[in-house]
Design a protein around this motif. Structure first.
Motif, mmCIF file in Angstrom:
data_model
loop_
_atom_site.group_PDB
_atom_site.id
_atom_site.type_symbol
_atom_site.label_atom_id
_atom_site.label_comp_id
_atom_site.label_asym_id
_atom_site.label_seq_id
_atom_site.Cartn_x
_atom_site.Cartn_y
_atom_site.Cartn_z
ATOM 1 N N LEU A 5 0.821 -1.204 0.000
ATOM 2 C CA LEU A 5 0.000 0.000 0.000
ATOM 3 C C LEU A 5 0.855 1.253 0.000
ATOM 4 O O LEU A 5 0.606 2.197 -0.765
ATOM 5 N N SER A 6 1.880 1.299 0.831
ATOM 6 C CA SER A 6 2.722 2.495 0.876
ATOM 7 C C SER A 6 3.530 2.659 -0.408
ATOM 8 O O SER A 6 3.709 3.770 -0.911
ATOM 9 N N ALA A 7 4.024 1.534 -0.952
ATOM 10 C CA ALA A 7 4.772 1.607 -2.199
ATOM 11 C C ALA A 7 3.872 2.042 -3.350
ATOM 12 O O ALA A 7 4.292 2.819 -4.227
ATOM 13 N N LEU A 8 2.635 1.558 -3.357
ATOM 14 C CA LEU A 8 1.700 1.941 -4.403
ATOM 15 C C LEU A 8 1.345 3.419 -4.301
ATOM 16 O O LEU A 8 1.237 4.118 -5.318
ATOM 17 N N THR A 9 1.184 3.905 -3.076
ATOM 18 C CA THR A 9 0.911 5.326 -2.876
ATOM 19 C C THR A 9 2.072 6.169 -3.397
ATOM 20 O O THR A 9 1.868 7.209 -4.043
ATOM 21 N N ALA A 10 3.304 5.732 -3.139
ATOM 22 C CA ALA A 10 4.470 6.451 -3.652
ATOM 23 C C ALA A 10 4.481 6.455 -5.179
ATOM 24 O O ALA A 10 4.817 7.470 -5.812
ATOM 25 N N GLN A 11 4.110 5.326 -5.781
ATOM 26 C CA GLN A 11 4.062 5.259 -7.244
ATOM 27 C C GLN A 11 3.004 6.209 -7.796
ATOM 28 O O GLN A 11 3.226 6.889 -8.805
ATOM 29 N N GLY A 90 5.791 -7.882 -6.347
ATOM 30 C CA GLY A 90 5.222 -9.100 -6.879
ATOM 31 C C GLY A 90 3.873 -8.938 -7.551
ATOM 32 O O GLY A 90 3.238 -9.939 -7.911
ATOM 33 N N ARG A 91 3.417 -7.713 -7.746
ATOM 34 C CA ARG A 91 2.132 -7.434 -8.396
ATOM 35 C C ARG A 91 2.386 -6.592 -9.644
ATOM 36 O O ARG A 91 3.452 -5.995 -9.808
ATOM 37 N N LEU A 92 1.387 -6.527 -10.522
ATOM 38 C CA LEU A 92 1.430 -5.648 -11.680
ATOM 39 C C LEU A 92 0.590 -4.412 -11.392
ATOM 40 O O LEU A 92 -0.537 -4.525 -10.895
ATOM 41 N N VAL A 93 1.144 -3.242 -11.693
ATOM 42 C CA VAL A 93 0.496 -1.973 -11.382
ATOM 43 C C VAL A 93 0.201 -1.225 -12.679
ATOM 44 O O VAL A 93 1.050 -1.157 -13.577
ATOM 45 N N THR A 94 -1.013 -0.677 -12.776
ATOM 46 C CA THR A 94 -1.381 0.175 -13.895
ATOM 47 C C THR A 94 -1.797 1.550 -13.366
ATOM 48 O O THR A 94 -2.159 1.695 -12.197
ATOM 49 N N PHE A 95 -1.764 2.543 -14.260
ATOM 50 C CA PHE A 95 -2.009 3.932 -13.871
ATOM 51 C C PHE A 95 -3.114 4.519 -14.742
ATOM 52 O O PHE A 95 -3.135 4.321 -15.963
ATOM 53 N N TRP A 96 -4.001 5.284 -14.085
ATOM 54 C CA TRP A 96 -5.206 5.779 -14.736
ATOM 55 C C TRP A 96 -5.522 7.198 -14.265
ATOM 56 O O TRP A 96 -5.192 7.560 -13.127
#
Length: 326
Positions: A5-11, A90-96
């Motif tokens: 969650l924190s890494a995704l927020t940074a991304q 270990g997950r795939l992240v997309t941006f919108w």
């Protein structure tokens, strides 16, 4: 230790501000928020950017193909901000880009006509070459039933749900390929939570969530509102608005006139069973009783399970639906 969650927020923050401010400039005060945090999806927002971590094990090639189609259809989907997913924890992240969702507290404003028109446009879109992967609606239903089998078979409501699942044809249970000719481009998981206004706050309605996007039977995309209608959870006038708008837009999932149910019956039964399995699993996990709405879906699954064998592949009014208006 950095969490997903924190890494995704940074991304998301980095994606929203690709050009950091000059030294001494005030730090970003846009604020971040978590839109969803489930085992199959974690979604965060920073300013006008949304980052989504997809389910573990998501196939990068298939997700990239789905992103490419969404980018090609800006009149149907909110377009992604980049063409390929990014690995993270270990997950795939997309941006919108962020879009304004449907207001759950204003059901009278539900955009049924817009949803129907977007689906009709999607269903009439030629499948790209190389072709998309299969639409994952039946796979999603099968996962819901598998979770129920793993956790809740002792509950008395589980048996009729599982019997109802067994009445479905193999393709609707993800045990066989889609029927011959099921080659439309489908969303795969259509509900009102999959619509947003883009650009926010009051742009036109667009679809989101490409996880289940693929080639298959377009009736599956109409199956959730059809199931709600059959279970008595969607008002007849709302169902009529949705179906009429879909037909007016040239949607191919149902005939342009006459009874739509021969095309909708199997997918609607599958979505009813999926919903029943999901609600029962969640209620068991929370150690609580079923509420009235959940019980109505369980009851519909029980009616499906009780159908005589010859009626399981042909629709006659009153087989498993509540009494529907003519």
């Amino acid at each position: 230790m950095t969490t997903l969650l924190s890494a995704l927020t940074a991304q998301a923050t980095t994606a929203a501000h690709p050009r950091p401010g000059a030294p001494g400039e005030a730090p970003c005060v846009c604020g971040s928020g978590t839109l969803a945090d489930r085992p199959d999806a974690t979604v965060v927002r920073h300013a006008a950017t949304v980052a989504k971590a997809h389910a573990p094990g998501s196939d990068p090639a298939r997700l990239t193909a789905r992103l490419a189609l969404a980018a090609r259809l800006p009149g149907v989907f909110v377009p992604p901000l980049r063409a390929d997913p990014v690995p993270l924890h270990g997950r795939l992240v997309t941006f919108w880009p962020y879009g304004t969702p449907v207001d759950p507290d204003d059901p009278d404003a539900a955009p049924w006509e817009a949803a129907a028109g977007l689906l009709a446009d999607l269903h009439r879109t030629p499948a790209p070459d190389p072709a998309l992967p299969p639409m994952r609606g039946p796979e999603k239903a099968a996962r819901a039933v598998a979770r129920l089998r793993a956790t809740g078979t002792a509950h008395p409501a589980a048996a009729p749900v599982l019997r109802a699942w067994a009445t479905l044809p193999a393709w609707a249970r993800a045990d066989a390929p889609m029927p011959s000719g099921a080659t439309a481009v489908c969303h795969g998981d259509l509900h009102l939570g999959q619509l947003v206004r883009h650009p926010a706050p009051d742009g036109p309605w667009r679809l989101i969530d490409v996880d289940d996007l693929g080639v298959g039977a377009p009736a599956w995309d109409l199956a959730r509102p059809a199931a709600w209608y059959a279970c008595g959870l969607l008002a007849p006038d709302e169902w009529t608005r949705f179906l009429t708008a879909y037909r007016a837009a040239g949607g191919p999932a149902v005939p342009p006139t006459g009874d739509p149910w021969p095309a909708l019956d199997v997918p609607a039964r599958a979505l009813t069973v999926q919903t029943a399995a999901t609600t029962l699993t969640k209620a068991l996990a929370a150690h609580r009783a079923l509420d009235e709405v959940e019980q109505s879906v369980i009851d519909a699954a029980a009616r499906i399970a009780a159908l005589p064998q010859p009626q399981r592949s042909a629709r006659t009014p009153g087989e498993w639906e509540r009494t529907l208006p003519k």
